[in-house]
Design a protein around this motif. Sequence first.
Motif, PDB file in Angstrom:
ATOM      1  N   THR A 118       0.853  -1.170   0.000  1.00 38.45           N
ATOM      2  CA  THR A 118       0.000   0.000   0.000  1.00 38.45           C
ATOM      3  C   THR A 118       0.896   1.229   0.000  1.00 38.45           C
ATOM      4  O   THR A 118       1.826   1.318   0.796  1.00 38.45           O
ATOM      5  N   VAL A 119       0.595   2.160  -0.906  1.00 35.96           N
ATOM      6  CA  VAL A 119       1.410   3.360  -1.056  1.00 35.96           C
ATOM      7  C   VAL A 119       0.521   4.588  -0.878  1.00 35.96           C
ATOM      8  O   VAL A 119      -0.511   4.710  -1.528  1.00 35.96           O
ATOM      9  N   ALA A 120       0.934   5.465   0.015  1.00 34.36           N
ATOM     10  CA  ALA A 120       0.224   6.729   0.234  1.00 34.36           C
ATOM     11  C   ALA A 120       1.226   7.866   0.054  1.00 34.36           C
ATOM     12  O   ALA A 120       2.437   7.659   0.119  1.00 34.36           O
ATOM     13  N   ASN A 121       0.709   9.057  -0.171  1.00 32.61           N
ATOM     14  CA  ASN A 121       1.542  10.234  -0.357  1.00 32.61           C
ATOM     15  C   ASN A 121       1.179  11.233   0.741  1.00 32.61           C
ATOM     16  O   ASN A 121       0.009  11.368   1.081  1.00 32.61           O
ATOM     17  N   SER A 122       2.176  11.924   1.272  1.00 35.03           N
ATOM     18  CA  SER A 122       1.894  12.907   2.317  1.00 35.03           C
ATOM     19  C   SER A 122       1.020  14.045   1.784  1.00 35.03           C
ATOM     20  O   SER A 122       0.342  14.709   2.553  1.00 35.03           O
ATOM     21  N   GLN A 123       1.032  14.240   0.484  1.00 31.05           N
ATOM     22  CA  GLN A 123       0.140  15.208  -0.148  1.00 31.05           C
ATOM     23  C   GLN A 123      -1.095  14.440  -0.616  1.00 31.05           C
ATOM     24  O   GLN A 123      -1.070  13.763  -1.637  1.00 31.05           O
ATOM     25  N   THR A 124      -2.153  14.530   0.150  1.00 30.87           N
ATOM     26  CA  THR A 124      -3.327  13.683  -0.059  1.00 30.87           C
ATOM     27  C   THR A 124      -3.981  13.846  -1.423  1.00 30.87           C
ATOM     28  O   THR A 124      -4.734  12.979  -1.844  1.00 30.87           O
ATOM     29  N   LYS A 125      -3.676  14.912  -2.144  1.00 30.17           N
ATOM     30  CA  LYS A 125      -4.262  15.088  -3.479  1.00 30.17           C
ATOM     31  C   LYS A 125      -3.853  13.979  -4.436  1.00 30.17           C
ATOM     32  O   LYS A 125      -4.503  13.755  -5.447  1.00 30.17           O
ATOM     33  N   TYR A 126      -2.776  13.257  -4.118  1.00 28.43           N
ATOM     34  CA  TYR A 126      -2.322  12.176  -4.979  1.00 28.43           C
ATOM     35  C   TYR A 126      -3.020  10.853  -4.709  1.00 28.43           C
ATOM     36  O   TYR A 126      -2.872   9.909  -5.459  1.00 28.43           O
ATOM     37  N   GLY A 127      -3.731  10.754  -3.629  1.00 24.98           N
ATOM     38  CA  GLY A 127      -4.429   9.512  -3.327  1.00 24.98           C
ATOM     39  C   GLY A 127      -3.474   8.397  -2.948  1.00 24.98           C
ATOM     40  O   GLY A 127      -2.277   8.601  -2.809  1.00 24.98           O
ATOM     41  N   ARG A 128      -4.024   7.219  -2.797  1.00 27.71           N
ATOM     42  CA  ARG A 128      -3.199   6.064  -2.424  1.00 27.71           C
ATOM     43  C   ARG A 128      -3.400   4.957  -3.430  1.00 27.71           C
ATOM     44  O   ARG A 128      -4.382   4.934  -4.168  1.00 27.71           O
ATOM     45  N   GLY A 129      -2.481   4.045  -3.452  1.00 24.95           N
ATOM     46  CA  GLY A 129      -2.564   2.921  -4.377  1.00 24.95           C
ATOM     47  C   GLY A 129      -2.165   1.641  -3.697  1.00 24.95           C
ATOM     48  O   GLY A 129      -1.647   1.640  -2.571  1.00 24.95           O
ATOM     49  N   GLU A 130      -2.413   0.570  -4.373  1.00 22.27           N
ATOM     50  CA  GLU A 130      -2.137  -0.746  -3.816  1.00 22.27           C
ATOM     51  C   GLU A 130      -1.775  -1.677  -4.964  1.00 22.27           C
ATOM     52  O   GLU A 130      -2.363  -1.603  -6.045  1.00 22.27           O
ATOM     53  N   PHE A 131      -0.790  -2.530  -4.724  1.00 26.12           N
ATOM     54  CA  PHE A 131      -0.428  -3.534  -5.718  1.00 26.12           C
ATOM     55  C   PHE A 131       0.034  -4.803  -5.011  1.00 26.12           C
ATOM     56  O   PHE A 131       0.382  -4.769  -3.828  1.00 26.12           O
ATOM     57  N   PRO A 132       0.032  -5.936  -5.716  1.00 26.39           N
ATOM     58  CA  PRO A 132       0.425  -7.202  -5.092  1.00 26.39           C
ATOM     59  C   PRO A 132       1.883  -7.180  -4.634  1.00 26.39           C
ATOM     60  O   PRO A 132       2.748  -6.610  -5.315  1.00 26.39           O
ATOM     61  N   TRP A 182       0.583   7.577 -10.188  1.00 27.10           N
ATOM     62  CA  TRP A 182       1.864   7.959  -9.598  1.00 27.10           C
ATOM     63  C   TRP A 182       2.493   6.821  -8.807  1.00 27.10           C
ATOM     64  O   TRP A 182       3.700   6.630  -8.823  1.00 27.10           O
ATOM     65  N   TRP A 183       1.687   6.054  -8.108  1.00 31.91           N
ATOM     66  CA  TRP A 183       2.213   4.999  -7.239  1.00 31.91           C
ATOM     67  C   TRP A 183       2.765   3.819  -8.036  1.00 31.91           C
ATOM     68  O   TRP A 183       3.483   2.987  -7.501  1.00 31.91           O
ATOM     69  N   GLN A 184       2.472   3.751  -9.319  1.00 36.00           N
ATOM     70  CA  GLN A 184       3.043   2.679 -10.137  1.00 36.00           C
ATOM     71  C   GLN A 184       4.545   2.871 -10.346  1.00 36.00           C
ATOM     72  O   GLN A 184       5.258   1.911 -10.616  1.00 36.00           O
ATOM     73  N   TYR A 185       5.037   4.096 -10.190  1.00 38.58           N
ATOM     74  CA  TYR A 185       6.488   4.309 -10.199  1.00 38.58           C
ATOM     75  C   TYR A 185       7.116   3.629  -8.988  1.00 38.58           C
ATOM     76  O   TYR A 185       8.213   3.090  -9.058  1.00 38.58           O
ATOM     77  N   VAL A 186       6.418   3.653  -7.866  1.00 39.01           N
ATOM     78  CA  VAL A 186       6.883   2.938  -6.670  1.00 39.01           C
ATOM     79  C   VAL A 186       6.900   1.436  -6.960  1.00 39.01           C
ATOM     80  O   VAL A 186       7.853   0.740  -6.604  1.00 39.01           O
ATOM     81  N   GLN A 187       5.873   0.944  -7.637  1.00 39.18           N
ATOM     82  CA  GLN A 187       5.828  -0.481  -7.976  1.00 39.18           C
ATOM     83  C   GLN A 187       7.015  -0.861  -8.859  1.00 39.18           C
ATOM     84  O   GLN A 187       7.603  -1.931  -8.683  1.00 39.18           O
ATOM     85  N   CYS A 188       7.379  -0.007  -9.793  1.00 33.13           N
ATOM     86  CA  CYS A 188       8.528  -0.301 -10.652  1.00 33.13           C
ATOM     87  C   CYS A 188       9.816  -0.387  -9.843  1.00 33.13           C
ATOM     88  O   CYS A 188      10.638  -1.280 -10.073  1.00 33.13           O
ATOM     89  N   GLY A 189      10.002   0.518  -8.882  1.00 33.08           N
ATOM     90  CA  GLY A 189      11.173   0.451  -8.014  1.00 33.08           C
ATOM     91  C   GLY A 189      11.157  -0.791  -7.135  1.00 33.08           C
ATOM     92  O   GLY A 189      12.182  -1.423  -6.904  1.00 33.08           O
ATOM     93  N   TYR A 190       9.973  -1.144  -6.660  1.00 31.29           N
ATOM     94  CA  TYR A 190       9.794  -2.352  -5.843  1.00 31.29           C
ATOM     95  C   TYR A 190      10.206  -3.586  -6.642  1.00 31.29           C
ATOM     96  O   TYR A 190      10.990  -4.416  -6.181  1.00 31.29           O
TER      97      TYR A 190
END
Length: 91
Positions: A8-22, A37-45
């Motif tokens: 689960t990925v959240a952003n301190s700036q709530t306008k970006y919302g949160r995301g979730e991936f397996p 935006w949170w899919q960039y986190v998934q790519c790093g993961y």
Amino acid sequence: TDASSTVTVANSQTKYGRGEFPSDPSSPVDRAEGLKWWQYVQCGYKGAFDAAPDAQKTPSVGVQLLVDGRVPPAAGVSSSSALVVASCLAV
């Protein structure tokens, strides 16, 4: 969704919302609804597991991440690349 099998990925700036991936790094990036935006986190993961071939391939715990930063989005300074690298290093 089982919390032990998701990231689960959240952003301190709530306008970006949160995301979730397996949490399974072999899971594909779901782009059915466009790029988020949170899919960039998934790519790093996913990259962290690719870079560590001896690592456990499927984590047995879920992960919760909170993203905060000062790189301005959409300013041409590679904010997306910074997010991928930071998330890879965090994992």
